[in-house]
Design a protein around this motif. Sequence first.
Motif, PDB file in Angstrom:
ATOM      1  N   ASP A 438     -72.006  38.131  32.058  1.00 24.53           N
ATOM      2  CA  ASP A 438     -72.570  37.200  31.143  1.00 24.53           C
ATOM      3  C   ASP A 438     -73.569  36.131  31.814  1.00 24.53           C
ATOM      4  OD1 ASP A 438     -71.058  36.774  33.366  1.00 24.53           O
ATOM      5  OD2 ASP A 438     -69.515  35.498  32.865  1.00 24.53           O
ATOM      6  N   ASN A 465     -67.166  37.569  33.618  1.00 32.12           N
ATOM      7  CA  ASN A 465     -66.275  37.014  35.406  1.00 32.12           C
ATOM      8  C   ASN A 465     -66.768  35.584  35.866  1.00 32.12           C
ATOM      9  OD1 ASN A 465     -68.939  37.820  35.851  1.00 32.12           O
ATOM     10  ND2 ASN A 465     -69.078  39.747  37.239  1.00 32.12           N
ATOM     11  N   GLU A 467     -69.232  33.984  37.190  1.00 37.16           N
ATOM     12  CA  GLU A 467     -69.771  34.535  37.870  1.00 37.16           C
ATOM     13  C   GLU A 467     -71.648  35.290  37.944  1.00 37.16           C
ATOM     14  OE1 GLU A 467     -67.960  35.188  41.519  1.00 37.16           O
ATOM     15  OE2 GLU A 467     -67.420  37.698  40.140  1.00 37.16           O
ATOM     16  N   TYR A 468     -72.658  34.659  38.777  1.00 35.49           N
ATOM     17  CA  TYR A 468     -73.461  35.702  39.231  1.00 35.49           C
ATOM     18  C   TYR A 468     -72.818  36.264  40.210  1.00 35.49           C
ATOM     19  CZ  TYR A 468     -76.829  32.596  36.325  1.00 35.49           C
ATOM     20  OH  TYR A 468     -77.672  31.732  35.571  1.00 35.49           O
TER      21      TYR A 468
HETATM   22 MG   LIG Z   1     -71.744  37.840  35.533  1.00 40.38          MG
END
Ligand SMILES: [Mg+2]
Length: 541
Positions: A438, A465, A467-468
Amino acid sequence: MQSVRDVTYQLLRELGLTTIFGNVGSTEETFLKNFPKDFRYVLAPQEASVIAIADAFAQATRRPALVNLHTTATANAMGNLATAFQNKTPLILTVGQQTREMLLMEPWLTDVEPTMLPRPWVKWAYEPVRPEDIPAAFMRAVATALQPPSGPVFLSLPLGDWEKPCESPAVVRTVSQRIAPDPSRLAEFAKILKGAKSPVLIYGAAIARGKGWDQAVAFAEALGAPVWAAPASERAPFPENHPLYSGGLPFAIQPLSKKLEGHDVALVIGAPVFRYYPYVPGPYLPAGLRLLHISDDPAETARAPIGDSLLGDAVLCLEGLKQLLGDCRPKATKARETLPHRMAPHGSGTAKAPGDGRLTAAHVFRALNEIRPANTILVEESPSNLADLHAAWPITKPDTFYTFASGILGWNLPAAVGITLAERDSGRNRPVITIIGDGSFQYSIQSLWTAAQLRLPILIVVPKNDEYCILKSFAVLEETPGVPGLDIPGFDVVSIAKGYGCDAARLDDLEAIKKAAAEAWSKSKPTVLEIPISAQVPPLI
Ligand SMILES: [Mg+2]
Ligand SMILES: Cc1ncc(C[n+]2csc(CCOP(=O)(O)OP(=O)(O)O)c2C)c(N)n1
């Protein structure tokens, strides 16, 4: 009298460069004026997308690709230009320049240092000193891009040059694309391999680029040696369901060295020694292992920290070594019984993660793998889930896996567009899926528009998710708690995708995902599936 434009277009025609990937500005309109009917212009509304679409198109067609960008706005594409350079893709990157009449005063859109701007990520950067030199500069650019190691080149073309007279027609030339190895050095390598008790092979992307799967298999079988894919390989060099296949090597010094324990000779072909990411110190190689290295890139052979190198084309070397092995009996390798197999057990366990009740990435990948045709092309940019993806999705056919050689996000979404276009142009029409995190999804998002306009049936799966995640894994390894900016809540992937003209859905059920995925490849537009996945933080290595 012919103009510089007439002669240049005729040259491009003769070179088969009739597709121009671009994003146009005022400094390019004089080049594109009265655009000939036998040329095609593929527009992507941001420079990063243009470069990566062209890069992947060039890789998938095994031909150079022509790009036209807007003067200093080339800077928007630097990340993907660096990737193209590391991918070793022959790209002819052209940009417009302000008119020579005003350059001294640096009006708007002047590329002040045109030959410096794209460096160090081009093999050659040039602004012709005379308008009539443009056609020959194109020819030199193509020759430079194609010769090993292949890569991008850059031409800055002042906007007033195109109407200028050009007396002579362009000269079409050809160059070779493979470098044969020094025969005596190759014979030395063959002798060392013959004498090895337990050799191991490490294959790289150059084998895939050179269409060398059959030669790679024949050589590994003749030698009887296990095969690893080089760390973070941007193309799959070997069938991953072959009994000699051991998996992908880890991208850190100490863990990589550990995987090679027990061998006395390692041969790396068509990859750097080695592509590392996190610093995990240790010996480069286990004790007692001798490393041999083959690459057609002198920079790659020079910067290897260890081992003996040989300059040469990966596939020519595989063929030559196989011959030199003669009737050498295959080593009694233990690979088949003892080496870990990369493929995970199928479909077992619950699909939902215990904490947040979301699907796990591994289950999503396995479900997608179940319904995909065997010849599906996978384009990957899903950083934290890469190990799960490789485990769930064995690459068993040549030219069905692509990713970037650089780690610079924003390549793979537009790359999927370039590959799908090449599939359609060639009539091969293999299904294409890109699995993209994402976070990664955001960098070249404008390529969705190009995919929709070209009516390309790409399946784009976004494991979301929020997030990184991989940077959280990195923070654990590097012991850097408290880093800001690692959470990315609030992206509405479905709305974004629909806004660019794609079909899109948010799905959290494996059966619905399988159904939507299977339908995507028969549509005449891209499909984006946003799939909320569990925010686990796996170990980086
Ligand atoms: Mg991600
Ligand atoms: C152009 C660019 N900017 C920033 C980074 C640093 N970076 C590496 S991985 C990553 C996060 C990737 O997030 P996502 O795609 O969501 O994948 P996940 O780790 O969550 O699986 C970032 C920002 C990069 N590699 N390239």
